[in-house]
Scaffold this motif. Sequence first.
Motif, PDB file in Angstrom:
ATOM      1  N   ARG A 124       0.901  -1.179  -0.107  1.00 27.21           N
ATOM      2  CA  ARG A 124      -0.185   0.004   0.093  1.00 27.21           C
ATOM      3  C   ARG A 124       0.722   1.186   0.157  1.00 27.21           C
ATOM      4  NH1 ARG A 124      -5.468  -1.109   1.228  1.00 27.21           N
ATOM      5  NH2 ARG A 124      -5.961  -3.036   2.057  1.00 27.21           N
ATOM      6  N   HIS A 125       1.897   1.156   0.772  1.00 22.83           N
ATOM      7  CA  HIS A 125       2.756   2.309   0.675  1.00 22.83           C
ATOM      8  C   HIS A 125       3.304   2.791  -0.645  1.00 22.83           C
ATOM      9  CE1 HIS A 125       5.947   5.091   2.041  1.00 22.83           C
ATOM     10  NE2 HIS A 125       6.727   4.496   1.371  1.00 22.83           N
ATOM     11  N   LEU A 126       3.805   1.800  -1.360  1.00 22.00           N
ATOM     12  CA  LEU A 126       4.611   1.722  -2.596  1.00 22.00           C
ATOM     13  C   LEU A 126       3.404   2.070  -3.646  1.00 22.00           C
ATOM     14  CD1 LEU A 126       6.901  -1.196  -2.457  1.00 22.00           C
ATOM     15  CD2 LEU A 126       7.541   1.400  -2.208  1.00 22.00           C
ATOM     16  N   MET A 127       2.137   1.849  -3.244  1.00 21.70           N
ATOM     17  CA  MET A 127       0.935   2.374  -4.321  1.00 21.70           C
ATOM     18  C   MET A 127       0.788   1.173  -5.259  1.00 21.70           C
ATOM     19  SD  MET A 127      -0.669   4.998  -3.223  1.00 21.70           S
ATOM     20  CE  MET A 127      -1.593   5.483  -4.571  1.00 21.70           C
ATOM     21  N   LEU A 128       1.147  -0.100  -4.741  1.00 24.55           N
ATOM     22  CA  LEU A 128       0.795  -1.103  -5.637  1.00 24.55           C
ATOM     23  C   LEU A 128      -0.450  -1.744  -5.921  1.00 24.55           C
ATOM     24  CD1 LEU A 128       3.953  -3.306  -4.401  1.00 24.55           C
ATOM     25  CD2 LEU A 128       4.010  -1.707  -6.616  1.00 24.55           C
ATOM     26  N   PRO A 129      -0.855  -2.034  -6.813  1.00 25.46           N
ATOM     27  CA  PRO A 129      -2.206  -2.726  -7.142  1.00 25.46           C
ATOM     28  C   PRO A 129      -2.361  -3.855  -6.062  1.00 25.46           C
ATOM     29  CG  PRO A 129      -1.349  -2.091  -9.317  1.00 25.46           C
ATOM     30  CD  PRO A 129      -0.443  -2.047  -8.195  1.00 25.46           C
ATOM     31  N   LEU A 130      -3.551  -3.843  -5.502  1.00 30.86           N
ATOM     32  CA  LEU A 130      -3.774  -5.189  -4.630  1.00 30.86           C
ATOM     33  C   LEU A 130      -4.403  -6.516  -5.145  1.00 30.86           C
ATOM     34  CD1 LEU A 130      -5.089  -3.248  -1.304  1.00 30.86           C
ATOM     35  CD2 LEU A 130      -2.667  -3.644  -2.133  1.00 30.86           C
ATOM     36  N   ASP A 131      -4.768  -6.377  -6.565  1.00 29.05           N
ATOM     37  CA  ASP A 131      -5.021  -7.396  -7.120  1.00 29.05           C
ATOM     38  C   ASP A 131      -3.832  -8.059  -7.929  1.00 29.05           C
ATOM     39  OD1 ASP A 131      -5.568  -6.697 -10.381  1.00 29.05           O
ATOM     40  OD2 ASP A 131      -5.551  -4.926  -8.868  1.00 29.05           O
ATOM     41  N   ALA A 132      -3.907  -9.341  -8.143  1.00 28.30           N
ATOM     42  CA  ALA A 132      -2.910 -10.186  -8.833  1.00 28.30           C
ATOM     43  C   ALA A 132      -2.590  -9.535 -10.347  1.00 28.30           C
ATOM     44  CB  ALA A 132      -2.942 -11.617  -8.911  1.00 28.30           C
ATOM     45  N   LEU A 133      -3.556  -9.323 -11.035  1.00 30.09           N
ATOM     46  CA  LEU A 133      -3.302  -8.696 -12.485  1.00 30.09           C
ATOM     47  C   LEU A 133      -2.566  -7.345 -12.417  1.00 30.09           C
ATOM     48  CD1 LEU A 133      -6.667  -9.603 -14.189  1.00 30.09           C
ATOM     49  CD2 LEU A 133      -4.547 -10.826 -14.492  1.00 30.09           C
ATOM     50  N   GLY A 134      -3.155  -6.400 -11.610  1.00 29.37           N
ATOM     51  CA  GLY A 134      -2.538  -5.211 -11.667  1.00 29.37           C
ATOM     52  C   GLY A 134      -0.967  -5.289 -11.032  1.00 29.37           C
ATOM     53  N   ALA A 135      -0.618  -6.061 -10.069  1.00 30.40           N
ATOM     54  CA  ALA A 135       0.580  -6.191  -9.460  1.00 30.40           C
ATOM     55  C   ALA A 135       1.455  -6.663 -10.648  1.00 30.40           C
ATOM     56  CB  ALA A 135       0.627  -7.084  -8.282  1.00 30.40           C
ATOM     57  N   ILE A 136       0.953  -7.792 -11.216  1.00 33.77           N
ATOM     58  CA  ILE A 136       1.996  -8.409 -12.460  1.00 33.77           C
ATOM     59  C   ILE A 136       2.211  -7.399 -13.678  1.00 33.77           C
ATOM     60  CG2 ILE A 136       1.708 -10.025 -14.259  1.00 33.77           C
ATOM     61  CD1 ILE A 136       0.298 -12.021 -12.304  1.00 33.77           C
ATOM     62  N   ASP A 137       1.220  -6.534 -14.042  1.00 37.28           N
ATOM     63  CA  ASP A 137       1.218  -5.549 -14.808  1.00 37.28           C
ATOM     64  C   ASP A 137       2.584  -4.598 -14.352  1.00 37.28           C
ATOM     65  OD1 ASP A 137       0.722  -3.769 -17.170  1.00 37.28           O
ATOM     66  OD2 ASP A 137       0.174  -2.257 -15.579  1.00 37.28           O
ATOM     67  N   VAL A 138       2.737  -4.225 -12.989  1.00 37.82           N
ATOM     68  CA  VAL A 138       3.598  -3.335 -12.540  1.00 37.82           C
ATOM     69  C   VAL A 138       4.912  -3.959 -12.731  1.00 37.82           C
ATOM     70  CG1 VAL A 138       4.702  -2.385 -10.517  1.00 37.82           C
ATOM     71  CG2 VAL A 138       2.349  -2.044 -10.868  1.00 37.82           C
ATOM     72  N   ILE A 139       5.067  -5.387 -12.470  1.00 44.39           N
ATOM     73  CA  ILE A 139       6.211  -6.257 -12.348  1.00 44.39           C
ATOM     74  C   ILE A 139       6.563  -6.143 -14.130  1.00 44.39           C
ATOM     75  CG2 ILE A 139       7.231  -8.490 -12.439  1.00 44.39           C
ATOM     76  CD1 ILE A 139       5.253  -8.857  -9.779  1.00 44.39           C
ATOM     77  N   ASN A 140       5.615  -6.455 -14.946  1.00 42.53           N
ATOM     78  CA  ASN A 140       5.965  -6.562 -16.277  1.00 42.53           C
ATOM     79  C   ASN A 140       6.909  -5.115 -16.857  1.00 42.53           C
ATOM     80  OD1 ASN A 140       5.266  -9.143 -16.733  1.00 42.53           O
ATOM     81  ND2 ASN A 140       3.096  -8.286 -17.465  1.00 42.53           N
ATOM     82  N   ARG A 141       6.372  -3.913 -16.185  1.00 36.35           N
ATOM     83  CA  ARG A 141       7.036  -2.832 -16.487  1.00 36.35           C
ATOM     84  C   ARG A 141       8.470  -2.596 -15.949  1.00 36.35           C
ATOM     85  NH1 ARG A 141       2.092   1.206 -15.453  1.00 36.35           N
ATOM     86  NH2 ARG A 141       3.483   2.833 -16.642  1.00 36.35           N
ATOM     87  N   TYR A 142       8.674  -3.395 -15.009  1.00 40.32           N
ATOM     88  CA  TYR A 142      10.005  -3.624 -14.422  1.00 40.32           C
ATOM     89  C   TYR A 142      10.908  -2.349 -14.096  1.00 40.32           C
ATOM     90  CZ  TYR A 142      14.188  -6.447 -13.226  1.00 40.32           C
ATOM     91  OH  TYR A 142      15.026  -7.070 -12.509  1.00 40.32           O
ATOM     92  N   GLU A 143      10.405  -1.669 -13.283  1.00 36.91           N
ATOM     93  CA  GLU A 143      10.818  -0.244 -12.869  1.00 36.91           C
ATOM     94  C   GLU A 143      11.551  -0.530 -11.565  1.00 36.91           C
ATOM     95  OE1 GLU A 143      10.253   4.399 -12.212  1.00 36.91           O
ATOM     96  OE2 GLU A 143       9.431   3.571 -14.118  1.00 36.91           O
TER      97      GLU A 143
END
Length: 352
Positions: A107-126
């Motif tokens: 939550r602090h890192l403003m990551l999505p709390l759903d798996a699909l959204g979290a994987i999308d962030v990982i795919n962007r790999y920043e």
Amino acid sequence: MHGRTIKAMEQSKVTVIINPVSGISDKHDIPNIINTMLDRRRFVFKTVFTEYAGHASEIAANCVTDGQDAVIAVGGDGTINEVARSIINTDTALGIIPCGSGNGLARHLMLPLDALGAIDVINRYEVHDLDYGIINGHPFFCTCGMGFDAFISMKFAESGKRGPLTYLQRVLEEGLRYKPESYEITGDDMEKTYKAFLVTCANASQYGNNAYIAPHASMSDGLLDVIVMEPFDILDAPQVGIDMLNKTLDKNTKIKTFQAKHIHIKRQKEGYIHFDGDPMMSDKDVDIRVVSKGIKMIVNPDADKSKRKPNMVQAAFSDFFNDLGSIKDDITRQRRRLQALNRLLLSRLNLY
């Protein structure tokens, strides 16, 4: 968030570590989601399930030895801590698919709390280089502390139920019986003794469930936010609850805050401490420090803290505490009414 940004230009080696028993989320479909949605053009990856306590740390350490580019932790804050502490001060980055009951770091890192959204962030790999803390030799990435929050962490760990309702129930049941302690705090050109309900050191802003213990904490400033909550009575409790949910706890008159790189705390006796909500007994001397830019984390490029909205639990409990505040004057004259309200709320919580 600030720090060095890394963009993947070729396939990166990644291991996904899933704790099947952590948190409250159903992880049955997550392996299929990962296999389907994680970008195979960018990553060569494998998925591993933990089998016992501490297994996530072992797997992550092997990933570092193997030269893995990233390790993805699937679970709650405890699982994330297990993985992260094995990759500190290395070139292996941490990714998070949050599936816990509080998800404070996500939550602090403003990551999505759903798996699909979290994987999308990982795919962007920043990837950013961020800070972490150490309390008596134990790394933490969100918060650590002692006093009431460590005591509640212990009670929460003992509970058969998980989630924000269980946490609130433990707070209501134990809060009015908990006795404040004296803490002698030294470090960074300061020395002071406080009588306090709790002392928390925050690398990130919240415990989880949008309960903000340190609203302005940053993971990239090389400092810990130290929060000292002075003793308060039954009449102050509603406002403390409101302030934690509304990110205004630092303005509460019962709260003393300062920043430090390193502090030493001497207590009157040994007792519980916690690191990222994981409780343990420790001696009366507690040493806490920050390690600047000591861990690499995959972050959300689109994180915008100005757009953070309250969730349903936050809104519901904010309304509840505001209702209590509206009858505060009457409660002053008739303290038994608030005790009755607490009993009523506890009886309703037991229905969940």
